[in-house]
Design an enzyme around this catalytic site. Sequence first.
Site, PDB file in Angstrom:
ATOM      1  CB  SER A 141     -60.747 -34.564  -9.136  1.00  0.00           C
ATOM      2  OG  SER A 141     -60.761 -35.002 -10.432  1.00  0.00           O
TER       3      SER A 141
ATOM      4  CE1 TYR B  15     -58.832 -39.392  -6.410  1.00  0.00           C
ATOM      5  CE2 TYR B  15     -60.058 -38.504  -7.764  1.00  0.00           C
ATOM      6  CZ  TYR B  15     -58.758 -38.377  -7.378  1.00  0.00           C
ATOM      7  OH  TYR B  15     -57.435 -37.817  -8.048  1.00  0.00           O
TER       8      TYR B  15
END
Length: 284
Positions: free
Chosen positions: A168, A181
């Site tokens: 990401s 995350y």
Amino acid sequence: NTPYQNSITGHANPTGYDYIHFTETLHMNNKVILITGGTSGIGRATALLAAQRDYNIVIAGRSEQKAQQALEEVGATGASITFVQTDIADARQVEHLIHETVRLYGRLDHACNCAALDEGLGILLADVEEEDYDRQMGVNLKGMWLCMKYQIRQMLQQNGGSIVNVSSINGLGGAKGASIYSAAKSGLLGLTKSAAQEYATAGIRVNALCAGAFRTPMLEGVFKKMNAENPAAVEDAYNAYIPMNRIGNPAEAAEAILWLLSDQASYVTGHSMIADGGMSSSLR
């Protein structure tokens, strides 16, 4: 080609989970792709595109219900597809996943690791509970390492293969409300680049896709967490940060993934490809 009966059947395995096989025809000469997190979002889009390009496909995930929908959608193309129910945070289940892939299809040419967990998103670092940290890291980092570990072991036996890990843009620089995350996705980039260097001469390429905002159930869930009464307002705010002024289609991520996996990218390894509509371009 060797014909198989069109059916959905459950089979016991040592992990206690079941796997489901749905196929029209097993194409013996087609390449085999394994997609973890293949029941939803970018993984599901990758499975559908792989079906259109004549791959034999294995998808893995935790939800049999989500898998059923993916199997029917991909199976409708006539592609050979199998679902193996797997929690990638469990080494025994990941090992079983690779074993079943090879047992059914004879080899593993490509792997796309898409599985991700979003528990804890929207929570500031000091407010994250330890169990949420453990669950996120267990899937988003340890689970990805386990997938790579057993995929690479199989690819070493066959003298080559390619892997794409879906990271990401959060892994490039962090994000407010996504500390754990982001840490996991950053760690995944480190794993990707290290493995690329370690196995380059063994004919195994390892790359990453740094995904921006794509229209997936996970992202839509984030919108709702941030504003349950008006998630569309959150999406509008996201669009304002994206030069293309839109959320990405998972099929666009799938195109990038299959290119990185393919022989067309034969000299590409250790690469972090960014697909975010220009969202992070001003920061790099």
